[in-house]
Design a protein around this motif. Structure first.
Motif, PDB file in Angstrom:
ATOM      1  N   LYS A 459       0.847  -1.196   0.000  1.00 33.32           N
ATOM      2  CA  LYS A 459       0.000   0.000   0.000  1.00 33.32           C
ATOM      3  C   LYS A 459       0.881   1.244   0.000  1.00 33.32           C
ATOM      4  O   LYS A 459       1.924   1.292   0.654  1.00 33.32           O
ATOM      5  CB  LYS A 459      -0.892  -0.020   1.237  1.00 33.32           C
ATOM      6  CG  LYS A 459      -1.981   1.032   1.249  1.00 33.32           C
ATOM      7  CD  LYS A 459      -3.162   0.622   0.409  1.00 33.32           C
ATOM      8  CE  LYS A 459      -4.316   1.619   0.584  1.00 33.32           C
ATOM      9  NZ  LYS A 459      -5.416   1.321  -0.324  1.00 33.32           N
ATOM     10  N   ASN A 481      -6.807   2.076  -4.079  1.00 30.82           N
ATOM     11  CA  ASN A 481      -5.917   1.006  -3.622  1.00 30.82           C
ATOM     12  C   ASN A 481      -4.533   1.216  -4.247  1.00 30.82           C
ATOM     13  O   ASN A 481      -3.971   0.317  -4.873  1.00 30.82           O
ATOM     14  CB  ASN A 481      -6.493  -0.359  -4.015  1.00 30.82           C
ATOM     15  CG  ASN A 481      -5.664  -1.511  -3.485  1.00 30.82           C
ATOM     16  OD1 ASN A 481      -5.096  -1.422  -2.397  1.00 30.82           O
ATOM     17  ND2 ASN A 481      -5.557  -2.591  -4.257  1.00 30.82           N
ATOM     18  N   CYS A 483      -0.745   1.321  -4.861  1.00 32.01           N
ATOM     19  CA  CYS A 483       0.339   0.485  -4.341  1.00 32.01           C
ATOM     20  C   CYS A 483       1.654   0.841  -5.019  1.00 32.01           C
ATOM     21  O   CYS A 483       1.685   1.534  -6.033  1.00 32.01           O
ATOM     22  CB  CYS A 483       0.025  -0.999  -4.585  1.00 32.01           C
ATOM     23  SG  CYS A 483      -1.426  -1.603  -3.704  1.00 32.01           S
ATOM     24  N   GLY A 548      -4.739  -0.169  -8.101  1.00 33.86           N
ATOM     25  CA  GLY A 548      -3.627  -0.973  -7.610  1.00 33.86           C
ATOM     26  C   GLY A 548      -3.046  -1.921  -8.638  1.00 33.86           C
ATOM     27  O   GLY A 548      -2.312  -2.846  -8.291  1.00 33.86           O
TER      28      GLY A 548
END
Length: 563
Positions: A459, A481, A483, A548
């Motif tokens: 993360k 999300n 990352c 992500g």
């Protein structure tokens, strides 16, 4: 099955000689009342496996149908030359305390079994299978043994007799086997690590081997400089090139089979100040053609592309730099359209994927089979859909437009930086603006970005600078999300595993047609398309960052701000 059929099948399925087959069939059966020939002639066999298995049962030797190649230790074959194994149809299968179990297609060949006994210093027990299966097992086990050379960083220069003068492979002998193994291991490792390109680069005092993996070059090995000529010659021999010609660029092709995969390697040599530089492009022909949904297009763009390719006529262009996945996208479109009631023809250079049910033509400029010549012939082949590998000259552009205007769907590629650049590029090639405006349905421009490794991605809270760079708000970040790459054993410490598409789709409408016919530049067309709702590379990439799928660093390095 008649007696003659038994004889023929045994001769074909094994390496038994004709005399040996007759000897076996004339021997008494287990009941002692009749010969094996009479026993087999009175039975029904549907496959050679059944006959050979029955023969082994009568002879008192073991038979194996499916050979578990992965269970055969490569250490067993280290001292057994592959040529000997193939010639005699024998392969060590398993080692026990005082026994070697060996695969053979001829249990009566006592000489080869005796050779194995001497080689291993143990008793040898035969395990019989058909000749074809044993030959296949030999190929696969020796391929696997070559893979053990993949730890190339541990190679010692002393292994290659560097103090001796380099021998060109025109005069290669047994002493050159290590170089051959080195080249094989380079190719095997590239396939294993899913490299798209191999670069072999000579410098003044050393060499470098680099792989392009997921679009990024990585240095993997530095062979000794004294091996340069032998490595180069070996690869040129494999590609059927003239190894005596070192002053001119050459192109060749190496077909390989690695681990059951059909790999096609396109090889190019270029003479440099320090020797010939070689670049090889690897194409896995065993790959299944992907569906559009698997490539990474947004739902909106995928729906619009689907609508375009299902029209009755028009051109859909896919643009982008070399290695951006244009051909993969075209194949996915063809796969979507492929059905028994549709005639699809392609002209490509080269044919990268074979698709059942589609007529695919390979360009061969040496005999005059160009994209233009193929297209001209296609118009007399009654197609509904035509795919042209690339529009690169006036003839191909004009014929593609003519095909679309006469009721065909045409799919093709162009080398431009964005979707709007396709139209001025076609005008530069020599196509008429009014024909371009009336024939082209849309242009898809795409890039490939690396996918974060799902096993190690972490993360990430973007900094204010990163948010301003992408044009995203704290509210978007809070519901995202995002990352960043980390690195683990699964991704070879790279942090990324695989690639996905970011794309923009420019749909041609009346206002865009007007600009094309006025010969407006690509920026003017692009700005109008964005004002009408076109999502750019950066927009699509931001969606993938927030989900992500990829990282901020990867997106920024592959796209630029739309000014």
């Amino acid at each position: 099955m008649a007696q003659v059929d038994v004889t023929n099948i045994l001769a074909k399925a094994t390496t038994l000689t004709g005399e040996q087959v007759k000897l076996v069939l004339s021997s008494p059966a287990s009941n002692g009342l009749q010969s094996l020939s009479d026993v087999f002639s009175s039975r029904e066999y549907t496959t050679a496996d059944e006959l050979v298995a029955d023969l082994c049962r009568e002879m008192g030797v073991d038979f194996i149908k499916d050979i578990p190649v992965n269970d055969i230790p490569v250490d067993l074959i280290r001292d057994l030359p592959i040529n000997y194994a193939k010639q005699h149809g024998v392969l060590p299968f398993r080692e026990e305390q005082d026994l070697i179990i060996a695969l053979t297609s001829n249990p009566l060949n006592m000489k080869s079994l005796d050779d194995l006994r001497v080689l291993f210093g143990k008793r040898v027990k035969p395990l019989v299978s058909t000749s074809q299966r044993i030959q296949d097992a030999i190929n696969r086990v020796y391929e696997k043994s070559t893979a053990n050379l993949a730890g190339m960083d541990e190679i010692d220069e002393e292994d290659y007799d560097l103090d001796d003068p380099i021998v060109d492979l025109l005069e290669a002998g047994e002493d050159d086997a290590p170089v051959i193994k080195l080249v094989n291991s380079l190719l095997f490792r590239a396939v294993k690590e899913k490299a798209s390109d191999i670069h072999i680069e000579p410098y003044e005092k050393d060499m470098a081997v680099r792989y392009r993996i997921d679009g990024v070059l990585f240095s993997v090995f530095k062979p000794p400089k004294k091996l340069q000529n032998s490595i180069t010659s070996r690869l040129k021999v494999m590609a059927n090139l003239n190894i005596a010609e070192k002053r001119l660029p050459q192109d060749g092709r190496i077909p390989l089979k690695v681990g059951g995969k059909d790999i096609d390697i396109r090889l190019n040599t270029v003479p440099t100040a320090y020797g010939e530089r070689i670049v090889m492009r690897l194409q896995d022909r065993s790959n299944v053609v992907l569906e559009l949904e698997q490539l990474g297009f947004s739902e909106e763009n995928m729906q619009r592309m689907d609508d375009m390719i299902r029209r009755s006529y028009g051109i859909l262009l896919v643009t982008g730099p070399t290695g951006s996945g244009k051909s993969t996208t075209l194949y996915a479109c063809l796969q979507r359209l492929n059905s028994p009631d549709v005639n699809i023809l392609t002209v490509e250079d080269p044919v990268e994927q074979r698709i059942q049910g589609i007529g695919q033509v390979q360009v061969n400029a040496k005999i005059g089979l160009t994209f233009g010549a193929g297209l001209r012939a296609f118009l007399r082949q009654d197609p509904e859909i035509i795919m042209v590998g690339e529009i690169r000259d006036t003839e191909t552009a004009e014929l593609s437009i003519q095909a679309s205007l006469t009721g065909h769907i045409v799919l093709s590629t162009l080398h431009t930086n964005d979707s709007a650049g396709a139209f001025p590029r076609l005008i530069d090639i020599g196509a008429e603006p009014f024909l371009i405006a009336t024939s082209i349905m849309g242009a898809v421009a795409q890039r490939l970005v690396r996918i974060l490794c799902p096993h190690c991605k972490a993360k990430h809270d973007p900094s204010p600078f990163e948010m301003s760079l992408l044009g995203i708000t704290p509210d978007q970040v809070a519901n995202s999300n995002i990352c960043r790459a980390m690195g683990c054993d699964k991704c070879n410490q790279k942090g990324y595993l695989g690639r996905t598409i970011i794309a923009e789709l420019l749909t041609v409408d009346d206002e865009i047609r007007s600009l094309i016919m006025q010969r407006k530049d690509g920026n003017s067309i692009r700005k109008l398309a964005i004002s009408k709702g076109m999502k750019t590379f950066r927009d699509h990439g931001i969606q993938k960052v927030l989900s992500g799928i990829t990282s901020i660093d990867e997106l920024v390095s592959n796209t630029q701000l739309d000014l």
